[in-house]
Design a protein around this motif. Structure first.
Motif, PDB file in Angstrom:
ATOM      1  N   PHE A 194       0.874  -1.091   0.060  1.00 56.92           N
ATOM      2  CA  PHE A 194       0.030  -0.036  -0.111  1.00 56.92           C
ATOM      3  C   PHE A 194       1.125   1.118   0.236  1.00 56.92           C
ATOM      4  O   PHE A 194       0.663   2.313  -0.809  1.00 56.92           O
ATOM      5  N   VAL A 195       2.021   1.419   0.886  1.00 55.50           N
ATOM      6  CA  VAL A 195       2.840   2.357   0.837  1.00 55.50           C
ATOM      7  C   VAL A 195       3.378   2.551  -0.569  1.00 55.50           C
ATOM      8  O   VAL A 195       3.462   3.743  -1.136  1.00 55.50           O
ATOM      9  N   ALA A 196       3.889   1.517  -0.976  1.00 46.17           N
ATOM     10  CA  ALA A 196       4.700   1.659  -2.447  1.00 46.17           C
ATOM     11  C   ALA A 196       3.627   2.276  -3.383  1.00 46.17           C
ATOM     12  O   ALA A 196       4.158   3.303  -4.183  1.00 46.17           O
ATOM     13  N   LYS A 197       2.468   1.895  -3.625  1.00 45.18           N
ATOM     14  CA  LYS A 197       1.527   2.324  -4.382  1.00 45.18           C
ATOM     15  C   LYS A 197       1.317   3.669  -4.039  1.00 45.18           C
ATOM     16  O   LYS A 197       1.039   4.537  -5.053  1.00 45.18           O
ATOM     17  N   ASN A 198       0.931   4.019  -3.115  1.00 45.72           N
ATOM     18  CA  ASN A 198       0.850   5.804  -2.521  1.00 45.72           C
ATOM     19  C   ASN A 198       1.977   6.573  -3.071  1.00 45.72           C
ATOM     20  O   ASN A 198       1.955   7.510  -3.802  1.00 45.72           O
ATOM     21  N   LEU A 199       3.410   6.028  -2.940  1.00 52.53           N
ATOM     22  CA  LEU A 199       4.183   6.551  -3.668  1.00 52.53           C
ATOM     23  C   LEU A 199       4.500   6.757  -4.900  1.00 52.53           C
ATOM     24  O   LEU A 199       4.681   7.921  -5.634  1.00 52.53           O
ATOM     25  N   GLU A 200       4.023   5.810  -5.734  1.00 52.68           N
ATOM     26  CA  GLU A 200       3.864   5.764  -7.158  1.00 52.68           C
ATOM     27  C   GLU A 200       2.716   6.551  -7.594  1.00 52.68           C
ATOM     28  O   GLU A 200       2.984   7.462  -8.537  1.00 52.68           O
ATOM     29  N   ARG A 201       1.670   7.050  -6.681  1.00 53.48           N
ATOM     30  CA  ARG A 201       0.529   7.866  -7.248  1.00 53.48           C
ATOM     31  C   ARG A 201       1.172   9.356  -6.874  1.00 53.48           C
ATOM     32  O   ARG A 201       0.606  10.153  -7.536  1.00 53.48           O
ATOM     33  N   ILE A 202       2.040   9.458  -5.861  1.00 50.00           N
ATOM     34  CA  ILE A 202       2.621  10.750  -5.701  1.00 50.00           C
ATOM     35  C   ILE A 202       3.367  11.168  -6.921  1.00 50.00           C
ATOM     36  O   ILE A 202       3.228  12.314  -7.402  1.00 50.00           O
ATOM     37  N   GLY A 203       4.174  10.300  -7.585  1.00 48.93           N
ATOM     38  CA  GLY A 203       4.636  10.461  -8.813  1.00 48.93           C
ATOM     39  C   GLY A 203       3.708  10.864  -9.971  1.00 48.93           C
ATOM     40  O   GLY A 203       4.045  11.891 -10.698  1.00 48.93           O
ATOM     41  N   ASP A 204       2.704  10.069 -10.026  1.00 48.30           N
ATOM     42  CA  ASP A 204       1.749  10.400 -10.877  1.00 48.30           C
ATOM     43  C   ASP A 204       1.076  11.712 -10.793  1.00 48.30           C
ATOM     44  O   ASP A 204       1.024  12.619 -11.984  1.00 48.30           O
ATOM     45  N   HIS A 205       1.055  12.177  -9.522  1.00 49.33           N
ATOM     46  CA  HIS A 205       0.502  13.540  -9.410  1.00 49.33           C
ATOM     47  C   HIS A 205       1.510  14.653  -9.630  1.00 49.33           C
ATOM     48  O   HIS A 205       1.092  15.847 -10.120  1.00 49.33           O
ATOM     49  N   ALA A 206       2.592  14.292  -9.540  1.00 56.45           N
ATOM     50  CA  ALA A 206       3.826  15.194  -9.774  1.00 56.45           C
ATOM     51  C   ALA A 206       3.880  15.516 -11.333  1.00 56.45           C
ATOM     52  O   ALA A 206       4.104  16.672 -11.793  1.00 56.45           O
ATOM     53  N   THR A 207       3.329  14.578 -11.901  1.00 57.47           N
ATOM     54  CA  THR A 207       3.346  14.534 -13.578  1.00 57.47           C
ATOM     55  C   THR A 207       2.238  15.368 -13.990  1.00 57.47           C
ATOM     56  O   THR A 207       2.330  16.286 -14.939  1.00 57.47           O
ATOM     57  N   ASN A 208       0.964  15.263 -13.182  1.00 58.84           N
ATOM     58  CA  ASN A 208      -0.021  15.848 -13.537  1.00 58.84           C
ATOM     59  C   ASN A 208       0.178  17.493 -13.459  1.00 58.84           C
ATOM     60  O   ASN A 208      -0.381  18.451 -13.912  1.00 58.84           O
ATOM     61  N   VAL A 209       0.846  17.797 -12.285  1.00 54.93           N
ATOM     62  CA  VAL A 209       1.579  19.026 -12.153  1.00 54.93           C
ATOM     63  C   VAL A 209       2.347  19.637 -13.114  1.00 54.93           C
ATOM     64  O   VAL A 209       1.946  20.931 -13.683  1.00 54.93           O
ATOM     65  N   ALA A 210       3.222  18.932 -13.474  1.00 56.40           N
ATOM     66  CA  ALA A 210       4.081  19.187 -14.670  1.00 56.40           C
ATOM     67  C   ALA A 210       3.217  19.686 -15.972  1.00 56.40           C
ATOM     68  O   ALA A 210       3.541  20.260 -16.659  1.00 56.40           O
TER      69      ALA A 210
END
Length: 236
Positions: A194-210
């Protein structure tokens, strides 16, 4: 009068950027502290991360109020309007990143309770801080790109998401293998997945910001990126 209006608008935009930067700094801190709490594990530190999330929520509300006021009073156009709208959307995304850090912190007491004797320490947990640093770095660079209106920097953030996805896939396989070989750790490993998936989603959200930064700077949409990664989804 025109010069005064331009200066007032610039001041408002500067304030927006400052609040977005403050949100980003708090979100990065939350990610780092959540991972520290996980590594120890430290339920008290995890509780602090959860409590501090309210500060991010409060700043998002301020960004929303200021953005609406700017649109209503300044009537920005073209690139200026895109920047205000981007700030409004980015604030919502950063707030969500803070929520993911909070979600990680919520797992800490659960992991600690399943390892009270301290004899079932999961070795692959050492991989997660590196993934967290990658995700946090993406967040920082995406927000730096927003502050600088740097479309090229935004592209580089999006390009780096593939490396984070590959890291997630590797951790996913490692954790599942470890769980199969050590059945007593199933509960802990489930939390770490679950933690790893949340970190992966943080990366996805960073790309959304970009992507929002790119649109604000250029007026065009960034080309779609390939969304890879394993199919393990967190259920909340």
């Amino acid at each position: 009068m025109v010069e005064h209006t331009v200066k007032a608008f610039d001041a408002d935009i500067g304030q927006l950027r400052g609040m977005i930067s403050q949100m980003g700094g708090l979100a990065e801190d939350a990610i780092g502290l959540a991972m520290q709490a996980l590594a120890r594990p430290d339920p008290e530190l995890a509780a602090r991360v959860r409590a501090d999330d309210k500060a991010i929520d409060a700043i998002e509300a301020e960004v929303e109020r200021l953005a609406v006021r700017i649109i209503a009073l300044r009537a920005p156009m073209a690139v200026d309007l895109r920047e205000v709208v981007a700030a409004l959307k980015i604030a919502a995304v950063v707030e969500r990143i803070g929520d993911y850090a909070k979600n990680i912190a919520k797992r800490v007491p659960m992991i600690a309770s399943t390892n009270e004797g301290g004899d079932h320490r999961i070795e692959p947990i050492s991989l997660l801080p590196s993934m967290a640093r990658m995700a946090s770095d993406m967040v920082r660079r995406a927000l730096d790109a927003f502050a600088a209106r740097d479309a090229e920097a935004a592209i580089r953030v999006v390009e780096s998401d593939a490396a984070l996805d590959d890291f997630y896939d590797s951790i996913f396989r490692t954790l599942v293998t470890y769980m199969v070989e050590n059945p007593r750790t199933i509960s802990q490993v489930a939390h770490l997945l679950f933690v790893a998936k949340n970190l992966e989603r943080i990366g996805d959200h960073a790309t959304n910001v970009a992507e929002m930064v790119y649109f604000a700077a250029t007026g065009t949409q960034m080309a779609d990126r390939d969304r890879g990664g394993a199919n393990f989804e967190d259920k909340r």
